[in-house]
Design an enzyme around this catalytic site. Structure first.
Site, PDB file in Angstrom:
ATOM      1  N   ASP A   1      34.341  33.325  35.094  1.00 62.01           N
ATOM      2  CA  ASP A   1      34.411  34.680  35.990  1.00 62.01           C
ATOM      3  C   ASP A   1      33.008  35.703  36.000  1.00 62.01           C
ATOM      4  O   ASP A   1      32.472  35.879  35.306  1.00 62.01           O
ATOM      5  CB  ASP A   1      35.353  35.727  35.311  1.00 62.01           C
ATOM      6  CG  ASP A   1      36.275  35.313  34.975  1.00 62.01           C
ATOM      7  OD1 ASP A   1      37.465  34.266  36.192  1.00 62.01           O
ATOM      8  OD2 ASP A   1      37.578  35.447  34.002  1.00 62.01           O
TER       9      ASP A   1
ATOM     10  N   CYS B   1      37.566  32.989  31.456  1.00 62.98           N
ATOM     11  CA  CYS B   1      38.608  32.707  31.251  1.00 62.98           C
ATOM     12  C   CYS B   1      39.281  31.805  30.186  1.00 62.98           C
ATOM     13  O   CYS B   1      39.540  31.146  30.236  1.00 62.98           O
ATOM     14  CB  CYS B   1      39.582  31.436  32.443  1.00 62.98           C
ATOM     15  SG  CYS B   1      40.940  31.489  32.290  1.00 62.98           S
TER      16      CYS B   1
ATOM     17  N   HIS C   1      39.892  40.153  32.699  1.00 62.28           N
ATOM     18  CA  HIS C   1      38.691  40.828  33.282  1.00 62.28           C
ATOM     19  C   HIS C   1      39.480  42.437  32.924  1.00 62.28           C
ATOM     20  O   HIS C   1      38.368  43.064  32.356  1.00 62.28           O
ATOM     21  CB  HIS C   1      39.353  41.144  35.255  1.00 62.28           C
ATOM     22  CG  HIS C   1      38.927  39.514  35.891  1.00 62.28           C
ATOM     23  ND1 HIS C   1      39.469  38.463  35.145  1.00 62.28           N
ATOM     24  CD2 HIS C   1      37.978  39.261  36.700  1.00 62.28           C
ATOM     25  CE1 HIS C   1      39.053  37.315  36.173  1.00 62.28           C
ATOM     26  NE2 HIS C   1      38.150  38.019  36.862  1.00 62.28           N
ATOM     27  N   GLU C   2      40.243  42.392  33.319  1.00 56.27           N
ATOM     28  CA  GLU C   2      40.644  43.707  32.472  1.00 56.27           C
ATOM     29  C   GLU C   2      40.581  44.065  31.101  1.00 56.27           C
ATOM     30  O   GLU C   2      40.154  45.462  30.475  1.00 56.27           O
ATOM     31  CB  GLU C   2      42.311  44.160  32.034  1.00 56.27           C
ATOM     32  CG  GLU C   2      42.497  43.825  34.187  1.00 56.27           C
ATOM     33  CD  GLU C   2      42.953  42.319  34.361  1.00 56.27           C
ATOM     34  OE1 GLU C   2      43.701  42.092  35.152  1.00 56.27           O
ATOM     35  OE2 GLU C   2      42.985  41.920  33.794  1.00 56.27           O
TER      36      GLU C   2
ATOM     37  N   GLU D   1      48.655  37.106  35.466  1.00 57.09           N
ATOM     38  CA  GLU D   1      48.133  35.887  35.611  1.00 57.09           C
ATOM     39  C   GLU D   1      48.016  35.513  36.992  1.00 57.09           C
ATOM     40  O   GLU D   1      49.494  36.036  37.637  1.00 57.09           O
ATOM     41  CB  GLU D   1      49.080  35.455  34.582  1.00 57.09           C
ATOM     42  CG  GLU D   1      47.793  33.820  34.237  1.00 57.09           C
ATOM     43  CD  GLU D   1      47.713  32.584  35.730  1.00 57.09           C
ATOM     44  OE1 GLU D   1      47.203  32.931  35.917  1.00 57.09           O
ATOM     45  OE2 GLU D   1      49.147  32.723  35.790  1.00 57.09           O
TER      46      GLU D   1
END
EC number: 1.7.1.13
Length: 276
Positions: free
Chosen positions: A190, A183, A222-223, A81
């Protein structure tokens, strides 16, 4: 560990000394199960983390600084995180280390342990800062298209490709700077740029741009967003080869740049974009 239990969105206490326990791992499995990934991964790749706010004391108490890059393999069971990563890096500020190599070794040990896989770490010292590159993602810009859209949650039905049986496959690299997600804990936006390289039936450019824009109200790390993009394109457009690379703007001194592919190719460049 669940994101809700992480330091995100909570009052921050900055550690006075180095503390590896600040790293908060989040399993990848939960988000991947939502994407239908329950066994072998349909891709491989790396998450490239750049840390711009790393400092420590040398043996004589003089502050040192460096830019750190972490290469986290996509097959690692956990991600870290981001706020916990920031707090962990911040804990180095008043701690003494004998050398740059000692700092690198500690970073590699701790982050590898949190991710559950071997993480590569590079440190760039100030005398090498001028060598760092800035560049934009290479490819044909989808953002040149003038179009209407009103879909702001991920919708793979926006994706389509030519009939693979009746038309020759193409090889294209497409880019967009219009990626935005949010997020899942704090709701903060983001902002990112994305590059899509593929070989296969030609993908409809307008539909692909609308699809990228559709992440605008989506909540996800993001991933996870990059893996969703990869799988949706793979299933809807059926390319033979596919690679997706996103570069997100930094927050808390960190930027995260996930890369996923289903064929062997060199690691993408880690050059900062202008927005980073």
């Amino acid at each position: 560990m669940n994101p809700e239990h992480s330091p995100l969105g909570k009052a921050t206490v900055y550690a006075a000394q180095y503390d590896a326990s600040l790293l908060f791992p989040i399993p990848r499995a939960g988000a991947r199960e939502q994407l239908g990934i329950t066994s072998a991964l349909p891709f491989f790749g790396t998450d490239i983390w750049n840390a711009y706010e790393l400092s420590w004391l040398n043996a004589r108490g003089k502050p040192q600084v460096a830019i750190a890059t972490f290469y986290v393999p996509a097959e690692s069971p956990n991600i870290v995180e981001s706020k916990s990563f920031k707090l962990y890096l911040g804990s180095f500020a008043q701690s003494k280390f004998d050398s740059v190599d000692a700092v690198r070794d500690v970073l590699k040990r701790d982050v590898s342990a949190a991710c559950g896989a071997s993480v590569s770490v590079q440190l760039v010292s100030p005398h090498d800062f001028a060598k760092l590159e800035m560049d934009e993602l290479d490819g044909l810009s989808l953002d040149r298209l003038d179009l209407d859209t009103d879909v702001y949650e991920p919708d793979p039905s926006l994706l389509s490709a030519a009939d693979g049986e009746n038309e020759a496959p193409v090889e294209e690299t497409l880019v967009s700077d219009l990626l935005r997600s949010n997020c899942p804990v704090t709701g903060q936006p983001d902002w990112g740029s994305v590059q899509i390289h593929y070989v296969g039936p030609q993908i409809d450019h307008a539909g692909l741009l609308r699809y990228i824009i559709s992440f605008r109200n989506h909540t996800g790390f993001h991933e996870q967003c990059v893996e969703r993009i990869f799988l949706d394109i793979l299933h809807a457009c059926k390319p033979v080869k596919l690679a997706v690379y996103a570069r997100y703007t930094r927050r808390g001194g960190l930027d995260i740049n996930p890369f996923r592919t289903n064929y062997n190719q060199p690691m993408p460049d880690n050059a900062r974009t202008a927005r980073q």
